[in-house]
Design a protein around this motif. Sequence first.
Motif, PDB file in Angstrom:
ATOM      1  N   ALA A  51      32.329 -20.778 -60.855  1.00  0.00           N
ATOM      2  CA  ALA A  51      32.307 -19.617 -59.957  1.00  0.00           C
ATOM      3  C   ALA A  51      31.874 -20.065 -58.569  1.00  0.00           C
ATOM      4  CB  ALA A  51      31.341 -18.564 -60.498  1.00  0.00           C
ATOM      5  N   PHE A  52      32.527 -19.524 -57.550  1.00  0.00           N
ATOM      6  CA  PHE A  52      32.307 -19.977 -56.179  1.00  0.00           C
ATOM      7  C   PHE A  52      32.236 -18.786 -55.235  1.00  0.00           C
ATOM      8  CE2 PHE A  52      34.178 -21.797 -52.133  1.00  0.00           C
ATOM      9  CZ  PHE A  52      33.146 -22.691 -51.858  1.00  0.00           C
ATOM     10  N   ALA A  83      37.748 -33.970 -55.138  1.00  0.00           N
ATOM     11  CA  ALA A  83      37.675 -32.828 -54.223  1.00  0.00           C
ATOM     12  C   ALA A  83      37.160 -31.604 -54.946  1.00  0.00           C
ATOM     13  CB  ALA A  83      39.054 -32.526 -53.637  1.00  0.00           C
ATOM     14  N   LEU A  84      36.466 -30.754 -54.196  1.00  0.00           N
ATOM     15  CA  LEU A  84      36.198 -29.386 -54.616  1.00  0.00           C
ATOM     16  C   LEU A  84      37.259 -28.526 -53.943  1.00  0.00           C
ATOM     17  CD1 LEU A  84      32.333 -29.258 -54.038  1.00  0.00           C
ATOM     18  CD2 LEU A  84      33.499 -29.282 -56.249  1.00  0.00           C
ATOM     19  N   ILE A  85      38.011 -27.773 -54.740  1.00  0.00           N
ATOM     20  CA  ILE A  85      39.085 -26.957 -54.176  1.00  0.00           C
ATOM     21  C   ILE A  85      38.910 -25.517 -54.641  1.00  0.00           C
ATOM     22  CG2 ILE A  85      41.571 -26.615 -53.953  1.00  0.00           C
ATOM     23  CD1 ILE A  85      41.972 -29.554 -54.571  1.00  0.00           C
ATOM     24  N   LYS A 114      27.564 -21.430 -48.509  1.00  0.00           N
ATOM     25  CA  LYS A 114      28.511 -21.376 -49.636  1.00  0.00           C
ATOM     26  C   LYS A 114      27.707 -21.354 -50.935  1.00  0.00           C
ATOM     27  CE  LYS A 114      32.547 -21.786 -47.612  1.00  0.00           C
ATOM     28  NZ  LYS A 114      32.041 -20.826 -46.607  1.00  0.00           N
ATOM     29  N   GLY A 115      28.380 -21.044 -52.032  1.00  0.00           N
ATOM     30  CA  GLY A 115      27.678 -21.056 -53.313  1.00  0.00           C
ATOM     31  C   GLY A 115      28.551 -21.517 -54.467  1.00  0.00           C
ATOM     32  N   ILE A 116      27.990 -22.366 -55.321  1.00  0.00           N
ATOM     33  CA  ILE A 116      28.654 -22.765 -56.563  1.00  0.00           C
ATOM     34  C   ILE A 116      27.652 -22.607 -57.699  1.00  0.00           C
ATOM     35  CG2 ILE A 116      29.657 -24.679 -57.899  1.00  0.00           C
ATOM     36  CD1 ILE A 116      30.790 -25.840 -55.417  1.00  0.00           C
ATOM     37  N   ALA A 117      28.107 -22.043 -58.807  1.00  0.00           N
ATOM     38  CA  ALA A 117      27.252 -21.928 -59.985  1.00  0.00           C
ATOM     39  C   ALA A 117      26.850 -23.319 -60.478  1.00  0.00           C
ATOM     40  CB  ALA A 117      27.984 -21.162 -61.087  1.00  0.00           C
ATOM     41  N   ILE A 175      36.541 -22.238 -58.296  1.00  0.00           N
ATOM     42  CA  ILE A 175      36.620 -23.540 -57.651  1.00  0.00           C
ATOM     43  C   ILE A 175      36.922 -24.604 -58.699  1.00  0.00           C
ATOM     44  CG2 ILE A 175      34.138 -24.102 -57.800  1.00  0.00           C
ATOM     45  CD1 ILE A 175      34.549 -25.145 -54.807  1.00  0.00           C
ATOM     46  N   LEU A 176      37.768 -25.549 -58.313  1.00  0.00           N
ATOM     47  CA  LEU A 176      38.162 -26.639 -59.201  1.00  0.00           C
ATOM     48  C   LEU A 176      37.507 -27.940 -58.759  1.00  0.00           C
ATOM     49  CD1 LEU A 176      42.038 -26.032 -59.317  1.00  0.00           C
ATOM     50  CD2 LEU A 176      40.324 -25.147 -60.928  1.00  0.00           C
ATOM     51  N   LEU A 177      37.061 -28.720 -59.713  1.00  0.00           N
ATOM     52  CA  LEU A 177      36.680 -30.110 -59.470  1.00  0.00           C
ATOM     53  C   LEU A 177      37.878 -30.960 -59.859  1.00  0.00           C
ATOM     54  CD1 LEU A 177      34.653 -32.444 -58.935  1.00  0.00           C
ATOM     55  CD2 LEU A 177      33.979 -32.238 -61.348  1.00  0.00           C
ATOM     56  N   CYS A 178      38.413 -31.707 -58.889  1.00  0.00           N
ATOM     57  CA  CYS A 178      39.659 -32.449 -59.109  1.00  0.00           C
ATOM     58  C   CYS A 178      39.515 -33.921 -58.761  1.00  0.00           C
ATOM     59  CB  CYS A 178      40.782 -31.881 -58.242  1.00  0.00           C
ATOM     60  SG  CYS A 178      41.202 -30.170 -58.550  1.00  0.00           S
TER      61      CYS A 178
END
Length: 265
Positions: A103-104, A213-215, A128-131, A81-84
């Motif tokens: 990691a997503f 955005a989280l992409i 959902k999950g994000i590290a 996942i990208l933080l943009c």
Amino acid sequence: MTNLKELIGLGVAGNFAHHLEQAGELEDFKNVVTKEENAPKGIFPFYLPNSESFLGIFPISSDIVELPLYEANAQVEPEVILLCDIIYKDNKVIDLKPLAFSAFNDCTIRKEGAKKISEKKNWGSASKGIATEWIEIDKFEEGGIMDRYHLSSYLKRDGVVHPYGVDAPLLGYSYFYGKLKNWLIEKMNEQEDINPLEDILAHLKNSNYPSQALISIGATAYSEFGEKHYLQKGDEIFVMVYDASINSSDLNEEKGKVILKQKVI
């Protein structure tokens, strides 16, 4: 780190070879025309800040996945996942600036009859999950830090650890770096509400044009175990991005890794 609840959450469908076939979702996209054979199928929302719909529920947890109360076949979708930053002009997206990656788990239910991808993506506050850790992106192009990273995932059940998704280099994404960024900008501006896809520009407008955005950029293909086994209560999920130049995907090694660890409840 930015307050993630203020960001729009978007995902890319079909950006790794064979994932849609294994997930049984290729039929959903039979009427979606792409410019290239290996192009992703489209973008979907998984979180819309301030929305009164089900997508307004913040779905991300860094330690648990809560299965739906109704009977559903849920699978891990291991992704980066990208933080943009989102740059607008005249209410159109003109640029995206990827700042960091992690990691997503784009955990997804295989829901018969769902008209939109998003209907399979957000069923509550821990779907959902994000590290908790992020890796800063030096440059989102060849020669940057992401060249070295791989994505892998595992499921621990009854004390046994199973590979869930195939171990894959980030350079194995069908669309990556500039090609992915340009495609994302195009889809954010022009994708229509048709078949399983949605009008992303309308979502951006209704979300008051969020500045970030989280992409999630696509799930890997599944291992044989991952393809055939849905999540059960008590399972432990591991999704990791790791620097393949200094280590392997061994779960016992922590150096150079960002690992999402979730318990299924």
